[in-house]
Design an enzyme around this catalytic site. Sequence first.
Site, PDB file in Angstrom:
ATOM      1  N   HIS A  30      52.392  -2.526 145.002  1.00 18.98           N
ATOM      2  CA  HIS A  30      52.681  -1.762 146.211  1.00 18.98           C
ATOM      3  C   HIS A  30      51.899  -0.451 146.184  1.00 18.98           C
ATOM      4  CE1 HIS A  30      54.756  -0.731 149.818  1.00 18.98           C
ATOM      5  NE2 HIS A  30      55.398   0.297 149.287  1.00 18.98           N
ATOM      6  N   HIS A  44      53.910   5.127 152.963  1.00 21.46           N
ATOM      7  CA  HIS A  44      53.581   3.762 152.580  1.00 21.46           C
ATOM      8  C   HIS A  44      54.050   2.798 153.659  1.00 21.46           C
ATOM      9  CE1 HIS A  44      57.781   2.827 150.838  1.00 21.46           C
ATOM     10  NE2 HIS A  44      57.833   4.075 151.232  1.00 21.46           N
ATOM     11  N   CYS A  70      50.235  -3.295 152.874  1.00 22.84           N
ATOM     12  CA  CYS A  70      50.234  -1.923 152.370  1.00 22.84           C
ATOM     13  C   CYS A  70      48.905  -1.543 151.736  1.00 22.84           C
ATOM     14  CB  CYS A  70      51.376  -1.730 151.364  1.00 22.84           C
ATOM     15  SG  CYS A  70      51.263  -2.773 149.881  1.00 22.84           S
TER      16      CYS A  70
END
Length: 233
Positions: free
Chosen positions: A63, A75, A164
Amino acid sequence: MLDTLTFLLERLFLLAHIKLSSQLRPPLTGRCDRDDAPPLPAAPPHRFQRGDLLEVPRTLFTHFGIYLGENRVAHMIPDILPVLTAERRQIQEMVTNTRLLLGVLSKRASVRVDSVEDFAYGAAIRLNAMDRAVLRSALPGEEVAQRAELLLGSVSYSLLWNNCEHFVTHCRYGSAQSLQTDQFCGWLKTLIQDQRNVVLTALLGLLSMVCLGISSSTALPTLLIPFTLWMAS
């Protein structure tokens, strides 16, 4: 039905993650290996500079986020709730697994701001490691942070085409890309390139449902192909 979709999504990510782990080497990508930089522990925010690219390992993937300063990280995370309500206080609560899964399936996400601690979720943080893995140079930190701030809010989402990693590379390098997606697509192409495999899998799935009845073990192979094509769109 939700449990079946959850299982299917996790298996898809697991297969991709295993394959990616074995393929992310310089001879295959033509880029430097990011794993040579040791991850940082969950560090105090003063160790990060505005515009830094942060990445943390998850169970099946990595991530990414952009540090905005003052212990804040922007994010992108899949989330169904912004589609259902405009209540900002409710949306800002921690995203649950159910919200995340439904966001993936509905292809909706939020670019949101969380604390460093909430973003890391107990994992070690890798700092600007992607700078050694992409061909473009990083933009100035202030410009990176401003680009991230302009994208805050509800956005469209795709596991392969707008995730992401695309978000942070767009902000830091000016061009959206995903190394995870590139490697996954290469693996998926080899898997389905032979059309006989696709037909054979579908026929075996239908045959098992006819002979053994409809259950998760028989329906899963039959659903896998259309589900993968839907998530890859």
